[in-house]
Design a protein around this motif. Structure first.
Motif: not given
Ligand SMILES: O=C(O)CC1=CCC(=O)O1
Length: 260
Positions: A124, A130, A133, A149, A181
């Motif tokens: 990325y 990320w 998130r 998502v 996660y």
């Molecule tokens: O879940 C997501 O937002 C998209 C994603 C990126 C890597 C993955 O495994 O899912």
């Protein structure tokens, strides 16, 4: 379903399909379990012995403390194959599953026949999304990120046409242990496997989604261009293309794996 010990982490594994057929291993996306492959199972189990598993931190597998790394995810796969006494498999991984496939293709080439790397990236350029998130997850858990998502997983058109499937995918996401996660998001925030790609010698198919904003066509194209001899197929879907376009996805997998 066996639970297989990968360096102290119990991994939930399922083996189904044609005994004695070639073996295909399926690897899930972030926030999904092995159930994400249900749309493919009827067709694939007629041709292949199919192994599915829940990546550590997901589904019924253990959730060891962070950090997680691509190498760790790859070694979990090798532990599964060793435990099942399987020498060589074909690989189909979507998103994180495709990232683990890149690591395995470069680091354990003797264990893999053909590779399918679907809706995935090798790095990325901008890890901010990320980090944001991770921040949101720490404050509000998976519920805080779930709608955004899901909007990336499935096109709006599909979500309106197939609300039950969209709701099922959201339940799967919400059921993911938040620690697992989070640890996966942390691993993704530093992902850079660009140098591994030229080492991959297995015949490789890259699948990209025309409407995938999470791992866009350009990310798939970068992978295709750097793996010697790789080809690419584009499917009319967002990120979880095997759910949004199950027939097109299955046809691409079967066509590639059965061609000489
Ligand atoms: O879940 C997501 O937002 C998209 C994603 C990126 C890597 C993955 O495994 O899912």
């Amino acid at each position: 379903m066996p639970m297989i010990d990968a360096d102290g982490c119990l991994i939930n594994v399922s083996v189904e399909g044609r005994d004695g057929g070639p073996t295909l291993m399926l690897s899930n996306s972030l926030g999904c379990t092995l159930q994400m492959w249900e749309p493919q199972m009827k067709a694939l189990t007629q041709i292949f012995r199919v192994i599915r598993y829940d990546r550590r931190g997901h589904g019924k597998s253990n959730v060891p403390p962070a950090p997680y790394t691509m190498e760790r995810f790859g070694r979990d796969v090798l532990a599964i194959l060793d435990d099942l006494n399987i020498e060589k498999v074909h690989w189909c991984g979507l998103s994180m599953g495709g990232m683990v496939g890149q690591w395995l293709g470069a680091n354990a080439p003797e264990r893999f026949g053909k590779l399918i790397l679907a809706n995935t990236s090798c790095y990325y350029a901008e890890p901010t999304k990320w980090l944001e998130r991770i921040d949101a997850l720490k404050k509000g858990g998976i519920a805080a990120v779930a709608d955004a998502v899901i909007a990336g997983w499935l096109t709006q058109d599909f979500r309106e046409r197939e609300p039950d499937i969209a709701a099922k995918m959201k339940s799967m996401l919400l059921a993911t242990p938040v620690e697992g996660y989070l640890a996966c998001c942390e691993a993704l925030s530093t992902l850079d496997q660009r140098e591994l790609l030229p080492e991959i010698k297995s015949p490789t198919l890259v699948i990209a989604g025309r409407h995938d904003m999470a791992t866009p066509i350009s990310a798939g194209e970068l992978i295709r261009a750097n793996i010697p001899g790789a080809s690419m197929t584009i499917i009319d879907a967002a990120h979880i293309s095997n759910v949004e376009q199950p027939h097109a996805f299955t046809d691409a997998v079967v066509g590639f794996l059965t061609q000489r």
